[in-house]
Design an enzyme around this catalytic site. Structure first.
Site, PDB file in Angstrom:
ATOM      1  N   LYS A  46      42.128  41.549  43.292  1.00 52.43           N
ATOM      2  CA  LYS A  46      40.911  41.260  42.484  1.00 52.43           C
ATOM      3  C   LYS A  46      40.548  42.959  41.727  1.00 52.43           C
ATOM      4  O   LYS A  46      40.117  43.617  42.398  1.00 52.43           O
ATOM      5  CB  LYS A  46      39.762  40.711  43.349  1.00 52.43           C
ATOM      6  CG  LYS A  46      38.474  40.677  42.508  1.00 52.43           C
ATOM      7  CD  LYS A  46      37.380  39.971  43.200  1.00 52.43           C
ATOM      8  CE  LYS A  46      36.104  39.993  42.575  1.00 52.43           C
ATOM      9  NZ  LYS A  46      35.058  39.317  43.403  1.00 52.43           N
ATOM     10  N   ARG A  72      31.566  48.352  41.534  1.00 54.03           N
ATOM     11  CA  ARG A  72      32.430  47.936  42.677  1.00 54.03           C
ATOM     12  C   ARG A  72      33.933  48.904  42.680  1.00 54.03           C
ATOM     13  O   ARG A  72      34.788  48.184  43.120  1.00 54.03           O
ATOM     14  CB  ARG A  72      32.764  46.452  42.230  1.00 54.03           C
ATOM     15  CG  ARG A  72      31.398  45.815  42.322  1.00 54.03           C
ATOM     16  CD  ARG A  72      31.777  44.267  43.009  1.00 54.03           C
ATOM     17  NE  ARG A  72      30.848  43.176  42.402  1.00 54.03           N
ATOM     18  CZ  ARG A  72      29.412  42.950  42.482  1.00 54.03           C
ATOM     19  NH1 ARG A  72      29.023  44.007  43.255  1.00 54.03           N
ATOM     20  NH2 ARG A  72      28.804  42.128  41.993  1.00 54.03           N
ATOM     21  N   LYS A  97      42.953  37.873  39.998  1.00 57.80           N
ATOM     22  CA  LYS A  97      41.920  37.718  39.081  1.00 57.80           C
ATOM     23  C   LYS A  97      41.573  39.011  38.528  1.00 57.80           C
ATOM     24  O   LYS A  97      41.692  40.083  39.287  1.00 57.80           O
ATOM     25  CB  LYS A  97      40.883  37.084  40.125  1.00 57.80           C
ATOM     26  CG  LYS A  97      39.521  37.104  39.675  1.00 57.80           C
ATOM     27  CD  LYS A  97      38.265  36.971  40.840  1.00 57.80           C
ATOM     28  CE  LYS A  97      36.960  37.001  40.251  1.00 57.80           C
ATOM     29  NZ  LYS A  97      35.912  37.022  41.241  1.00 57.80           N
ATOM     30  N   CYS A 150      27.623  39.797  47.660  1.00 59.73           N
ATOM     31  CA  CYS A 150      26.862  40.321  46.602  1.00 59.73           C
ATOM     32  C   CYS A 150      25.826  39.338  45.872  1.00 59.73           C
ATOM     33  O   CYS A 150      24.701  40.173  45.524  1.00 59.73           O
ATOM     34  CB  CYS A 150      27.972  40.594  45.227  1.00 59.73           C
ATOM     35  SG  CYS A 150      28.866  39.315  44.653  1.00 59.73           S
ATOM     36  N   ARG A 177      28.149  37.571  36.777  1.00 60.46           N
ATOM     37  CA  ARG A 177      27.064  38.146  37.277  1.00 60.46           C
ATOM     38  C   ARG A 177      25.929  37.731  36.729  1.00 60.46           C
ATOM     39  O   ARG A 177      24.854  37.882  37.589  1.00 60.46           O
ATOM     40  CB  ARG A 177      27.535  39.852  37.357  1.00 60.46           C
ATOM     41  CG  ARG A 177      28.601  40.116  37.867  1.00 60.46           C
ATOM     42  CD  ARG A 177      28.913  41.567  38.025  1.00 60.46           C
ATOM     43  NE  ARG A 177      30.302  42.041  38.615  1.00 60.46           N
ATOM     44  CZ  ARG A 177      30.791  43.031  38.668  1.00 60.46           C
ATOM     45  NH1 ARG A 177      30.199  44.145  38.195  1.00 60.46           N
ATOM     46  NH2 ARG A 177      31.847  43.123  39.365  1.00 60.46           N
ATOM     47  N   TYR A 213      36.723  27.220  34.468  1.00 61.19           N
ATOM     48  CA  TYR A 213      35.421  26.602  33.983  1.00 61.19           C
ATOM     49  C   TYR A 213      35.791  25.491  32.942  1.00 61.19           C
ATOM     50  O   TYR A 213      34.862  24.798  32.756  1.00 61.19           O
ATOM     51  CB  TYR A 213      34.297  27.659  33.631  1.00 61.19           C
ATOM     52  CG  TYR A 213      33.995  28.609  34.300  1.00 61.19           C
ATOM     53  CD1 TYR A 213      33.137  28.449  35.678  1.00 61.19           C
ATOM     54  CD2 TYR A 213      34.667  30.062  34.387  1.00 61.19           C
ATOM     55  CE1 TYR A 213      32.798  29.529  36.728  1.00 61.19           C
ATOM     56  CE2 TYR A 213      34.384  30.692  35.441  1.00 61.19           C
ATOM     57  CZ  TYR A 213      33.311  30.582  36.423  1.00 61.19           C
ATOM     58  OH  TYR A 213      33.105  31.582  37.443  1.00 61.19           O
ATOM     59  N   GLU A 266      48.647  44.976  47.904  1.00 61.92           N
ATOM     60  CA  GLU A 266      47.436  44.031  48.371  1.00 61.92           C
ATOM     61  C   GLU A 266      47.955  42.622  49.024  1.00 61.92           C
ATOM     62  O   GLU A 266      47.478  42.040  49.942  1.00 61.92           O
ATOM     63  CB  GLU A 266      46.450  43.769  47.510  1.00 61.92           C
ATOM     64  CG  GLU A 266      45.498  45.233  47.222  1.00 61.92           C
ATOM     65  CD  GLU A 266      44.341  45.429  48.111  1.00 61.92           C
ATOM     66  OE1 GLU A 266      44.463  44.359  49.008  1.00 61.92           O
ATOM     67  OE2 GLU A 266      43.628  46.100  48.110  1.00 61.92           O
TER      68      GLU A 266
HETATM   69  C1  PBG Z   1      31.815  37.684  43.752  1.00 59.18           C
HETATM   70  C2  PBG Z   1      32.594  37.012  42.865  1.00 59.18           C
HETATM   71  C3  PBG Z   1      32.806  37.425  41.335  1.00 59.18           C
HETATM   72  C4  PBG Z   1      33.505  36.460  40.765  1.00 59.18           C
HETATM   73  C5  PBG Z   1      33.889  35.588  41.743  1.00 59.18           C
HETATM   74  N1  PBG Z   1      33.413  35.810  42.935  1.00 59.18           N
HETATM   75  C6  PBG Z   1      32.131  38.527  40.658  1.00 59.18           C
HETATM   76  C7  PBG Z   1      32.246  39.956  41.011  1.00 59.18           C
HETATM   77  O1  PBG Z   1      32.990  40.256  41.916  1.00 59.18           O
HETATM   78  O2  PBG Z   1      31.421  40.769  40.383  1.00 59.18           O
HETATM   79  C8  PBG Z   1      33.808  36.381  39.327  1.00 59.18           C
HETATM   80  C9  PBG Z   1      34.086  35.102  38.714  1.00 59.18           C
HETATM   81  C10 PBG Z   1      33.832  35.019  37.325  1.00 59.18           C
HETATM   82  O3  PBG Z   1      33.652  35.870  36.664  1.00 59.18           O
HETATM   83  O4  PBG Z   1      34.024  34.027  36.607  1.00 59.18           O
HETATM   84  N2  PBG Z   1      32.317  38.592  44.501  1.00 59.18           N
END
Ligand code: PBG
Length: 323
Positions: free
Chosen positions: A194, A216, A247, A121, A204, A312, A232
């Site tokens: 996820k 998505r 996540k 992405c 993003r 983070y 999953e």
């Molecule tokens: C990429 C990805 C995302 C995150 C990690 N890898 C964003 C998404 O799926 O839009 C999110 C990580 C975060 O919010 O800290 N696909």
């Protein structure tokens, strides 16, 4: 008043409390995510994520040294490419910031475990996590691209690849591609569960990865579902995932706990950008005690069943624990 059972006896002092503590947060549980960009001497703060930066490769190496010095075992690398196209080919370009950062960090701090985020992405003009055919992210053609990304990161020196695209069959496809190139010891940490979550908003912005049309929801999961999460996990383990990731984290700890009861493999949680931003914003306003809330939040992720926490907050947490 006669009472036989007095749980408060076991809370009488910090030493007693620490002796019976069921879960402890350690610096060894943590992975710190970093965002790398092209250029030199760049350290630009991401607006919605205070104290998180876009780093050029030279500065990413400096941060990686600090991470290792704090006793954090691992870093996850995200990147912003210098060019985007329909299929996201900069995601497997060996000259892209991610591949260069992986090599540079591996060379300077060989013991640091490097995780590479495998997705498209950030690299596609349309901002979706795969190849678009007739306004639909084509699953099987995307797998071939993800294989290239994983192999390019392995060539650069990554220890673990972390596919975050949510295509079906990607763990097996990536395992086969890695094995074929003799990267049998590169592990796969699958973003198995996820969800399609509003909590990714600040990420993003940071990664410039919002979809330019639609959303998505045709590949990331519906936040309302739990049975689907179990499915999953089962599929990804069957395909050869070494670590299962869930996540976001905070609003999804019921999922972590259910998965923990079911499987004997390591579980990671991703304490995502929106979760970070909420705590930072409240703390900046003086509304909450940041240190206390962060340590509590991450300890609860351990309690739910996580072995690994991508956060983070990791550098702050390590400093607080080390003090
Ligand atoms: C990429 C990805 C995302 C995150 C990690 N890898 C964003 C998404 O799926 O839009 C999110 C990580 C975060 O919010 O800290 N696909």
């Amino acid at each position: 008043m006669k009472q036989k059972l007095r749980p408060r006896r076991m809370r009488i002092s910090e030493n007693i409390r620490s002796m019976i503590r069921e879960n402890n947060l350690s610096t060894k549980d943590l992975i710190y995510p970093i965002f790398v960009v092209a250029g030199e001497k760049i350290k630009d703060e991401i607006k919605s994520m205070p104290n998180v930066y876009h780093l050029s490769v030279d500065n990413a190496v400096e941060v990686a040294k600090k991470i290792a010095d704090l006793g954090i075992p691992s870093v996850e690398i995200f990147g912003l490419p210098t060019y985007k196209d329909e299929i996201g080919s900069s995601a497997w370009d060996m000259n892209s910031p991610v591949q260069r950062a992986i090599s540079a960090i591996k060379k300077n701090i060989p013991e640091l475990v490097i995780v590479g985020d495998v997705c498209l992405c950030q690299y596609t003009t349309h901002g979706h996590c795969g190849k678009i055919i007739d306004h639909y992210v084509d699953n099987d053609q995307t797998l071939e691209l993800l294989q290239k990304v994983a192999v390019s990161q392995a060539k650069a020196g990554v220890d673990i690849v972390a596919p975050s695209d949510m295509m079906d069959g990607r763990v097996l496809a990536i395992r086969e591609a890695l094995d074929e190139k003799n990267f049998v010891n590169v592990s796969i940490m699958s973003y198995a569960v996820k969800y399609s979550s509003g909590f990714y908003g600040p990420f993003r912005d940071a990664a410039d990865s919002s979809p330019k049309f639609g959303d998505r929801k045709q590949y990331q999961m519906d936040p309302a579902n739990v049975r689907e999460a179990m499915k999953e996990v089962e599929i990804d383990l069957d395909e050869g995932a070494d670590i299962i990731m869930i996540k976001p984290a905070m609003a999804y700890l019921d999922i972590v706990s259910k998965v923990r009861e079911k499987i004997n493999r390591p579980i990671a949680v991703y304490n995502v950008s929106g979760e970070y931003a909420m705590i930072k914003a409240a703390a900046a306003n003086g509304w909450i005690d940041e240190k206390r809330i962060v340590l509590e939040t991450l300890t609860c992720m351990k309690r739910a069943g996580a072995d690994i926490i991508i956060s983070y907050h990791a550098m702050d947490v390590a400093k607080w624990i080390n003090d």
